[in-house]
Design a protein around this motif. Structure first.
Motif, mmCIF file in Angstrom:
data_model
loop_
_atom_site.group_PDB
_atom_site.id
_atom_site.type_symbol
_atom_site.label_atom_id
_atom_site.label_comp_id
_atom_site.label_asym_id
_atom_site.label_seq_id
_atom_site.Cartn_x
_atom_site.Cartn_y
_atom_site.Cartn_z
ATOM 1 N N GLU A 71 43.548 19.499 42.271
ATOM 2 C CA GLU A 71 43.410 20.092 43.607
ATOM 3 C C GLU A 71 44.652 20.884 44.001
ATOM 4 N N ILE A 72 45.827 20.345 43.698
ATOM 5 C CA ILE A 72 47.074 21.034 44.035
ATOM 6 C C ILE A 72 47.268 22.260 43.151
ATOM 7 N N LEU A 73 47.015 22.087 41.855
ATOM 8 C CA LEU A 73 47.166 23.209 40.928
ATOM 9 C C LEU A 73 46.214 24.347 41.280
ATOM 10 N N GLU A 74 45.005 24.011 41.683
ATOM 11 C CA GLU A 74 44.038 25.043 42.059
ATOM 12 C C GLU A 74 44.554 25.866 43.235
ATOM 13 N N ASP A 75 45.102 25.170 44.253
ATOM 14 C CA ASP A 75 45.646 25.881 45.423
ATOM 15 C C ASP A 75 46.811 26.782 45.025
ATOM 16 N N ILE A 76 47.661 26.301 44.127
ATOM 17 C CA ILE A 76 48.803 27.098 43.674
ATOM 18 C C ILE A 76 48.321 28.344 42.936
ATOM 19 N N LEU A 77 47.376 28.168 42.037
ATOM 20 C CA LEU A 77 46.864 29.297 41.255
ATOM 21 C C LEU A 77 46.155 30.321 42.138
ATOM 22 N N LEU A 78 45.464 29.850 43.157
ATOM 23 C CA LEU A 78 44.744 30.771 44.041
ATOM 24 C C LEU A 78 45.686 31.616 44.894
ATOM 25 N N SER A 79 46.958 31.192 44.985
ATOM 26 C CA SER A 79 47.934 31.968 45.763
ATOM 27 C C SER A 79 48.540 33.104 44.939
ATOM 28 N N LEU A 80 48.245 33.150 43.624
ATOM 29 C CA LEU A 80 48.811 34.166 42.751
ATOM 30 C C LEU A 80 48.020 35.468 42.839
ATOM 31 N N ASP A 81 48.675 36.581 42.475
ATOM 32 C CA ASP A 81 47.926 37.827 42.366
ATOM 33 C C ASP A 81 47.011 37.740 41.149
ATOM 34 N N MET A 82 46.040 38.646 41.072
ATOM 35 C CA MET A 82 44.978 38.537 40.072
ATOM 36 C C MET A 82 45.506 38.622 38.640
ATOM 37 N N LEU A 84 38.753 35.741 40.322
ATOM 38 C CA LEU A 84 38.876 36.620 39.153
ATOM 39 C C LEU A 84 37.682 37.560 39.004
ATOM 40 N N PHE A 85 36.753 37.529 39.964
ATOM 41 C CA PHE A 85 35.598 38.421 39.986
ATOM 42 C C PHE A 85 34.657 38.205 38.798
ATOM 43 N N TYR A 86 34.564 36.959 38.346
ATOM 44 C CA TYR A 86 33.627 36.630 37.272
ATOM 45 C C TYR A 86 32.292 36.128 37.807
ATOM 46 N N ILE A 87 32.331 35.392 38.900
ATOM 47 C CA ILE A 87 31.095 34.932 39.528
ATOM 48 C C ILE A 87 31.109 35.375 40.985
ATOM 49 N N PRO A 88 29.936 35.654 41.559
ATOM 50 C CA PRO A 88 29.898 36.197 42.923
ATOM 51 C C PRO A 88 30.346 35.180 43.955
ATOM 52 N N GLN A 105 32.983 41.482 58.203
ATOM 53 C CA GLN A 105 34.043 41.304 57.200
ATOM 54 C C GLN A 105 33.831 42.275 56.046
ATOM 55 N N PRO A 106 34.832 43.074 55.684
ATOM 56 C CA PRO A 106 34.658 44.053 54.609
ATOM 57 C C PRO A 106 34.578 43.383 53.248
ATOM 58 N N ARG A 107 33.897 44.031 52.333
ATOM 59 C CA ARG A 107 33.875 43.556 50.954
ATOM 60 C C ARG A 107 35.224 43.836 50.305
ATOM 61 N N VAL A 108 35.507 43.111 49.255
ATOM 62 C CA VAL A 108 36.796 43.234 48.572
ATOM 63 C C VAL A 108 36.563 43.877 47.211
ATOM 64 N N LYS A 109 37.178 45.025 46.982
ATOM 65 C CA LYS A 109 37.090 45.694 45.690
ATOM 66 C C LYS A 109 37.964 44.965 44.667
ATOM 67 N N ASN A 110 37.529 44.979 43.438
ATOM 68 C CA ASN A 110 38.274 44.325 42.366
ATOM 69 C C ASN A 110 39.648 44.987 42.222
ATOM 70 N N PRO A 111 40.737 44.280 42.558
ATOM 71 C CA PRO A 111 42.067 44.926 42.536
ATOM 72 C C PRO A 111 42.511 45.336 41.135
ATOM 73 N N LEU A 113 32.435 44.375 40.271
ATOM 74 C CA LEU A 113 33.132 45.505 40.868
ATOM 75 C C LEU A 113 33.702 45.168 42.234
ATOM 76 N N GLN A 114 33.034 44.264 42.955
ATOM 77 C CA GLN A 114 33.505 43.878 44.281
ATOM 78 C C GLN A 114 32.987 42.486 44.598
ATOM 79 N N GLN A 115 33.574 41.900 45.654
ATOM 80 C CA GLN A 115 33.131 40.599 46.129
ATOM 81 C C GLN A 115 32.779 40.680 47.602
#
Length: 288
Positions: free
Chosen positions: A37-48, A75-79, A87-93, A149-151
């Motif tokens: 749970e902690i590692l997931e939160d840390i990883l989600l704070s990183l850039d893509m 990581l834009f692998y699953i929707p 709320q605007p959609r997010v383009k794959n950075p 392509l986007q989320q």
């Protein structure tokens, strides 16, 4: 009587050796990175990009990245879940910052691209930076292929014709097609789908990510990205839909000059052929 110099030396030695409790604290801190749970939160704070390469750290990290739904969405692998109202959609950075301009909008050494050889001298479409970089992108297992392509994705390709806004495209006489629902293999649009149709000439990547042209020669009318960005309608389309295609009329189809050094003749297809694909449904009216 004790020697002061010896006492000072012993004190320094004591200070330089971490006490057992300190070593234990360091060990406990390192174990935090293995609490899912902690590692997931840390990883989600990183850039893509950093998140992608974090999978190489160890098997534990790789396993969590592969199994975490939130990380796979990041990581834009699953929707992701449905976008909230307003709320605007997010383009794959990664597509915006690297893939579009480093690979999709380039001429390749190993295969001809219509936009590359037609517009290279007209519109500055360069070759990819190196054969090594091209080989890396073309690997069948390359992770960018599976990216959305986007989320969240909507699998809508919007047609844009600034010369005739009310009739962007007419595939059948008497009908007006404003957009298409594209669900390759009953899935969402992924980057490998865009790359395939770019490679065989159905449409050509434009100056903005997620924007393509049916006729690459018409791109020479656009002087800069700023020109495109000032078009309010186009800006809305690019932000809202997975892909936007300029469908202005053109005279005939360009012909790819065969490469005598290429032993395999490559498939060619034009935009009307893409429209006939079983995964493509042409639609009229206002796209959702």
């Amino acid at each position: 009587m004790s020697d002061p110099a010896v006492n000072i030396s012993l004190e320094r030695s004591t200070r330089s050796t971490p006490p057992e409790s300190r070593a234990q604290r360091l060990s406990d801190a390192s174990r935090i990175f293995f609490i899912p749970e902690i590692l997931e939160d840390i990883l989600l704070s990183l850039d893509m990009h950093t998140l992608l390469i974090s999978a190489r750290v160890c098997c534990t990290w790789n396993s969590l990245i592969q199994s975490s739904r939130k990380i796979q969405q990041a990581l834009f692998y699953i929707p992701s879940d449905t976008v909230a109202p307003g709320q605007p959609r997010v383009k794959n950075p990664l597509v915006v910052e690297k893939i579009w301009f480093e690979f999709i909008r380039t001429q390749l050494y190993s295969r001809p691209r219509v936009s590359g050889w037609l517009c290279g001298g007209l519109h500055g479409i360069p070759y990819i930076s190196s054969k090594k970089r091209e080989e890396a992108y073309l690997r069948p297992e390359a992770s960018w292929r599976r990216m959305l392509l986007q989320q969240p994705p909507n699998s809508i390709v919007c047609f844009w014709n600034p010369e005739d806004p009310d009739r962007p495209y007419s595939h059948h006489r008497g009908t007006v097609d404003t957009h298409a629902k594209w669900t390759p293999n009953r899935d969402y649009i992924r980057m490998e789908n865009v790359q395939y149709w770019v490679d065989i000439g159905a449409f050509s990547p434009g100056l903005l990510p997620f924007l393509c042209w049916v006729d690459p020669l018409l791109m020479k009318k656009v002087r800069s990205r700023k020109t495109l960005a000032r078009d309010a309608v186009l800006t809305q389309y690019v932000a809202q839909f997975d892909l936007t295609i300029n469908t202005e009329d053109y005279d005939g189809y360009p012909t790819i000059i065969p490469d005598p050094d290429d032993p395999k003749p490559r498939k060619q297809a034009w935009f009307p052929e893409w429209c006939k694909e079983r995964d493509v449904t042409l639609l009229g009216g206002e796209p959702d």
